[in-house]
Design a protein around this motif. Structure first.
Motif, PDB file in Angstrom:
ATOM      1  N   ARG A 195       0.816  -1.082   0.131  1.00  0.00           N
ATOM      2  CA  ARG A 195       0.028   0.086  -0.001  1.00  0.00           C
ATOM      3  C   ARG A 195       1.011   1.157  -0.050  1.00  0.00           C
ATOM      4  O   ARG A 195       0.256   2.316   0.001  1.00  0.00           O
ATOM      5  N   GLY A 196       1.996   1.110   0.003  1.00  0.00           N
ATOM      6  CA  GLY A 196       3.222   2.154  -0.378  1.00  0.00           C
ATOM      7  C   GLY A 196       3.672   2.783   1.154  1.00  0.00           C
ATOM      8  O   GLY A 196       4.189   3.734   1.122  1.00  0.00           O
ATOM      9  N   MET A 197       3.219   2.027   2.136  1.00  0.00           N
ATOM     10  CA  MET A 197       3.903   2.599   3.435  1.00  0.00           C
ATOM     11  C   MET A 197       5.474   2.209   3.747  1.00  0.00           C
ATOM     12  O   MET A 197       5.711   1.011   3.177  1.00  0.00           O
ATOM     13  N   ARG A 198       6.252   3.021   4.080  1.00  0.00           N
ATOM     14  CA  ARG A 198       7.408   2.517   4.669  1.00  0.00           C
ATOM     15  C   ARG A 198       7.468   1.856   5.731  1.00  0.00           C
ATOM     16  O   ARG A 198       6.817   2.408   6.811  1.00  0.00           O
ATOM     17  N   VAL A 199       7.991   0.718   5.991  1.00  0.00           N
ATOM     18  CA  VAL A 199       7.979  -0.248   7.142  1.00  0.00           C
ATOM     19  C   VAL A 199       9.261  -0.432   7.806  1.00  0.00           C
ATOM     20  O   VAL A 199      10.190  -0.446   7.183  1.00  0.00           O
ATOM     21  N   ALA A 200       9.391  -0.096   9.193  1.00  0.00           N
ATOM     22  CA  ALA A 200      10.767  -0.492   9.537  1.00  0.00           C
ATOM     23  C   ALA A 200      10.636  -1.298  11.173  1.00  0.00           C
ATOM     24  O   ALA A 200       9.611  -1.117  11.806  1.00  0.00           O
ATOM     25  N   LEU A 201      11.338  -2.593  11.002  1.00  0.00           N
ATOM     26  CA  LEU A 201      11.256  -3.277  12.207  1.00  0.00           C
ATOM     27  C   LEU A 201      12.536  -2.611  13.129  1.00  0.00           C
ATOM     28  O   LEU A 201      13.421  -2.206  12.760  1.00  0.00           O
ATOM     29  N   VAL A 202      11.717  -2.635  14.388  1.00  0.00           N
ATOM     30  CA  VAL A 202      12.574  -2.009  15.527  1.00  0.00           C
ATOM     31  C   VAL A 202      12.645  -3.015  16.618  1.00  0.00           C
ATOM     32  O   VAL A 202      11.633  -4.125  16.932  1.00  0.00           O
ATOM     33  N   GLY A 203      13.671  -2.856  17.507  1.00  0.00           N
ATOM     34  CA  GLY A 203      13.725  -3.689  18.914  1.00  0.00           C
ATOM     35  C   GLY A 203      15.075  -3.447  19.238  1.00  0.00           C
ATOM     36  O   GLY A 203      15.873  -2.746  18.879  1.00  0.00           O
ATOM     37  N   GLY A 204      15.258  -4.373  20.631  1.00  0.00           N
ATOM     38  CA  GLY A 204      16.441  -4.104  21.178  1.00  0.00           C
ATOM     39  C   GLY A 204      17.474  -4.967  20.686  1.00  0.00           C
ATOM     40  O   GLY A 204      17.402  -5.706  19.849  1.00  0.00           O
ATOM     41  N   PRO A 205      18.672  -4.953  21.561  1.00  0.00           N
ATOM     42  CA  PRO A 205      19.811  -5.623  20.844  1.00  0.00           C
ATOM     43  C   PRO A 205      20.037  -7.213  21.421  1.00  0.00           C
ATOM     44  O   PRO A 205      20.944  -7.861  21.394  1.00  0.00           O
ATOM     45  N   SER A 206      19.044  -7.597  22.316  1.00  0.00           N
ATOM     46  CA  SER A 206      18.788  -8.901  22.724  1.00  0.00           C
ATOM     47  C   SER A 206      18.977  -9.880  21.772  1.00  0.00           C
ATOM     48  O   SER A 206      18.326  -9.954  20.481  1.00  0.00           O
ATOM     49  N   GLU A 207      19.284 -11.189  21.861  1.00  0.00           N
ATOM     50  CA  GLU A 207      19.502 -12.411  21.097  1.00  0.00           C
ATOM     51  C   GLU A 207      18.003 -12.680  20.698  1.00  0.00           C
ATOM     52  O   GLU A 207      17.702 -13.025  19.513  1.00  0.00           O
ATOM     53  N   GLY A 208      17.315 -12.594  21.403  1.00  0.00           N
ATOM     54  CA  GLY A 208      15.891 -13.114  21.324  1.00  0.00           C
ATOM     55  C   GLY A 208      15.133 -12.097  20.243  1.00  0.00           C
ATOM     56  O   GLY A 208      14.490 -12.473  19.321  1.00  0.00           O
ATOM     57  N   GLU A 209      15.363 -10.732  20.352  1.00  0.00           N
ATOM     58  CA  GLU A 209      14.870  -9.808  19.305  1.00  0.00           C
ATOM     59  C   GLU A 209      15.543  -9.752  17.967  1.00  0.00           C
ATOM     60  O   GLU A 209      14.892  -9.737  17.181  1.00  0.00           O
ATOM     61  N   ARG A 210      16.935 -10.005  18.248  1.00  0.00           N
ATOM     62  CA  ARG A 210      17.588 -10.407  16.748  1.00  0.00           C
ATOM     63  C   ARG A 210      16.851 -11.478  16.183  1.00  0.00           C
ATOM     64  O   ARG A 210      16.789 -11.481  15.052  1.00  0.00           O
ATOM     65  N   ALA A 211      16.776 -12.439  16.761  1.00  0.00           N
ATOM     66  CA  ALA A 211      16.209 -13.849  16.223  1.00  0.00           C
ATOM     67  C   ALA A 211      14.874 -13.569  15.602  1.00  0.00           C
ATOM     68  O   ALA A 211      14.466 -14.160  14.522  1.00  0.00           O
ATOM     69  N   LEU A 212      13.935 -13.141  16.301  1.00  0.00           N
ATOM     70  CA  LEU A 212      12.601 -12.509  15.970  1.00  0.00           C
ATOM     71  C   LEU A 212      12.575 -11.832  14.501  1.00  0.00           C
ATOM     72  O   LEU A 212      11.893 -11.934  13.899  1.00  0.00           O
ATOM     73  N   ALA A 213      13.354 -10.809  14.605  1.00  0.00           N
ATOM     74  CA  ALA A 213      13.445  -9.879  13.551  1.00  0.00           C
ATOM     75  C   ALA A 213      14.056 -10.730  12.236  1.00  0.00           C
ATOM     76  O   ALA A 213      13.479 -10.570  11.227  1.00  0.00           O
ATOM     77  N   ASP A 214      14.948 -11.537  12.501  1.00  0.00           N
ATOM     78  CA  ASP A 214      15.374 -12.167  11.310  1.00  0.00           C
ATOM     79  C   ASP A 214      14.182 -13.288  10.642  1.00  0.00           C
ATOM     80  O   ASP A 214      14.282 -13.277   9.424  1.00  0.00           O
ATOM     81  N   ALA A 215      13.583 -13.730  11.606  1.00  0.00           N
ATOM     82  CA  ALA A 215      12.648 -14.688  11.028  1.00  0.00           C
ATOM     83  C   ALA A 215      11.664 -14.033  10.472  1.00  0.00           C
ATOM     84  O   ALA A 215      11.013 -14.451   9.412  1.00  0.00           O
ATOM     85  N   ILE A 216      10.996 -12.652  10.924  1.00  0.00           N
ATOM     86  CA  ILE A 216      10.191 -11.940  10.084  1.00  0.00           C
ATOM     87  C   ILE A 216      10.875 -11.550   8.739  1.00  0.00           C
ATOM     88  O   ILE A 216      10.128 -11.667   7.627  1.00  0.00           O
ATOM     89  N   LEU A 217      12.066 -11.175   8.706  1.00  0.00           N
ATOM     90  CA  LEU A 217      12.838 -10.760   7.354  1.00  0.00           C
ATOM     91  C   LEU A 217      12.633 -11.955   6.405  1.00  0.00           C
ATOM     92  O   LEU A 217      12.608 -11.775   5.275  1.00  0.00           O
ATOM     93  N   ALA A 218      13.061 -13.232   7.064  1.00  0.00           N
ATOM     94  CA  ALA A 218      12.851 -14.394   6.051  1.00  0.00           C
ATOM     95  C   ALA A 218      11.430 -14.618   5.585  1.00  0.00           C
ATOM     96  O   ALA A 218      11.351 -15.374   4.508  1.00  0.00           O
ATOM     97  N   ALA A 219      10.669 -14.281   6.352  1.00  0.00           N
ATOM     98  CA  ALA A 219       9.173 -14.480   5.955  1.00  0.00           C
ATOM     99  C   ALA A 219       8.377 -13.512   4.863  1.00  0.00           C
ATOM    100  O   ALA A 219       7.543 -13.916   4.375  1.00  0.00           O
ATOM    101  N   VAL A 220       8.976 -12.294   4.887  1.00  0.00           N
ATOM    102  CA  VAL A 220       8.278 -11.222   4.169  1.00  0.00           C
ATOM    103  C   VAL A 220       8.545 -11.127   2.758  1.00  0.00           C
ATOM    104  O   VAL A 220       9.574 -12.104   2.267  1.00  0.00           O
ATOM    105  N   ARG A 221       7.718 -10.947   1.820  1.00  0.00           N
ATOM    106  CA  ARG A 221       7.950 -10.714   0.322  1.00  0.00           C
ATOM    107  C   ARG A 221       8.711  -9.679   0.048  1.00  0.00           C
ATOM    108  O   ARG A 221       9.536  -9.763  -0.828  1.00  0.00           O
ATOM    109  N   GLN A 222       8.563  -8.385   0.692  1.00  0.00           N
ATOM    110  CA  GLN A 222       9.374  -7.204   0.670  1.00  0.00           C
ATOM    111  C   GLN A 222      10.102  -6.978   1.838  1.00  0.00           C
ATOM    112  O   GLN A 222       9.509  -6.785   2.825  1.00  0.00           O
ATOM    113  N   LYS A 223      11.161  -6.676   1.821  1.00  0.00           N
ATOM    114  CA  LYS A 223      12.093  -6.329   2.897  1.00  0.00           C
ATOM    115  C   LYS A 223      11.854  -5.102   3.488  1.00  0.00           C
ATOM    116  O   LYS A 223      12.153  -3.940   3.037  1.00  0.00           O
TER     117      LYS A 223
END
Length: 341
Positions: A195-223
């Motif tokens: 729909r033309g929105m700019r989307v940014a993933l945000v979160g802290g530096p913990s291993e859990g947050e990094r892992a969750l972000a990586d999983a979402i990035l692997a699942a999206v069609r557009q990064k």
């Protein structure tokens, strides 16, 4: 005294503002957690005493040393955990105002000599605001105005340049059972970007947050942009200032976003949004709390104690993608965003 967590500390800021307005000659000292001080520690007119709970006994001693030889007219003892109750012994105060009996635990009553009025059905922010009522004051307006330094605004402008409408996605709560499924975050991100929105993933530096972000990035069609682990609390506030909405479960970022005036696409099933959702505007949340209560506790939410957390495995599956997309579209219309498609 309110040492943690980020969301609850955010709820205390309007109380500070009310005291400064209605009792301007009052000297204010706030005992706050080390992390939380990074968010609120530059509020003008407030002395801060830092409690580093990770330091154990040394952290308690540091607070005790900072307050040695001092006495206060009143302590607003706004935290009921045993650690905080013991820490409150470092404060010598004539009036020690604490929670009513229904909201007390961990021997809280032994550490106070006055209590706030017993009420049910309140938002957490309103419960905290009631701590000034024994002082003859009442909070009638809610104002945050948390300072954000120029450096943080400059950094945010580099990450989110221009005027493109932006959706922040803060996917992780410290209560991990409140997190949504990876593929569902990805589906909303894909919809927003289409729909033309700019989307940014945000979160802290913990291993859990990094892992969750990586999983979402692997699942999206557009990064989307990946800012996970790159900001600070102040830089996150600056990102909010350049954003239209945030998608998040019940978490500290939800309440920081509300304080910044950003519309919250809140994910609620494990917790009651009327108690702990975004204080100012809950219209854009998906609320499945009653459904969760019926499914996991066998009774409607109206029949369980106020504030009950339904943190059961699978509870967040009650929030469907189409429901959140509908809230996204309604919010975009409300904001007057001109989106593609």
């Amino acid at each position: 005294m309110r040492t943690s967590a980020i969301g609850d500390v955010t709820h205390v800021v309007p109380l500070i503002r009310t005291l400064q307005e209605k009792a301007p000659d009052t000297r204010l000292t706030w005992i706050v957690g080390k992390l939380e001080r990074r968010l609120v520690g530059d509020l003008p007119g407030v002395e801060f005493v830092t409690f580093d709970k990770a330091a154990g006994r040394a952290g308690v001693k540091a607070v005790r040393d900072a307050l040695t030889g001092r006495r206060f007219d009143a302590l607003l003892h706004m935290q009921v955990a045993l650690r905080s109750n013991l820490l409150s012994l470092a404060v010598k105060a004539d009036r020690r105002i604490g929670y009513d009996k229904a909201r007390s635990k961990d021997l809280h009553g032994l550490f106070v000599n006055e209590r706030i009025e017993a009420r049910s059905g309140e938002h957490v922010l309103d419960a905290m605001a009631s701590f000034i009522e024994p002082l003859g004051l009442k909070q009638t307006a809610v104002r945050w105005d948390i300072p954000v330094p120029d450096e943080a605004h400059a950094w945010a402008a580099e990450q989110l340049p221009g005027e493109t409408p932006t959706l922040l996605v803060s996917p992780m709560s410290s209560h991990t059972v409140r997190n949504w499924r990876v593929e569902r975050y990805a589906a909303v991100i894909d919809h927003a970007m289409a729909r033309g929105m700019r989307v940014a993933l945000v979160g802290g530096p913990s291993e859990g947050e990094r892992a969750l972000a990586d999983a979402i990035l692997a699942a999206v069609r557009q990064k989307p942009l990946d800012l996970t682990g790159k900001d600070t609390l102040k830089r996150f506030m600056a990102l909010l200032a350049r954003s239209a909405m945030i998608l998040t479960p019940d978490s500290g970022p939800m309440h920081m976003a509300n304080a910044a005036g950003v519309k919250v696409l809140g994910l609620h099933a494990a917790s009651n949004p009327h108690r702990s959702g975004p204080y100012s505007d809950r219209r854009w949340c998906v609320d499945k709390y009653d459904e969760a209560s019926r499914k996991f506790l066998g009774k409607p939410a109206s029949e369980i104690p106020w504030g009950t957390k339904i943190e059961k495995p699978g509870v967040m599956d009650l929030v469907r993608v189409d429901e959140m997309i509908e809230r996204f579209e309604a919010c975009a219309t409300h904001l007057g965003l001109h989106l593609a498609g």
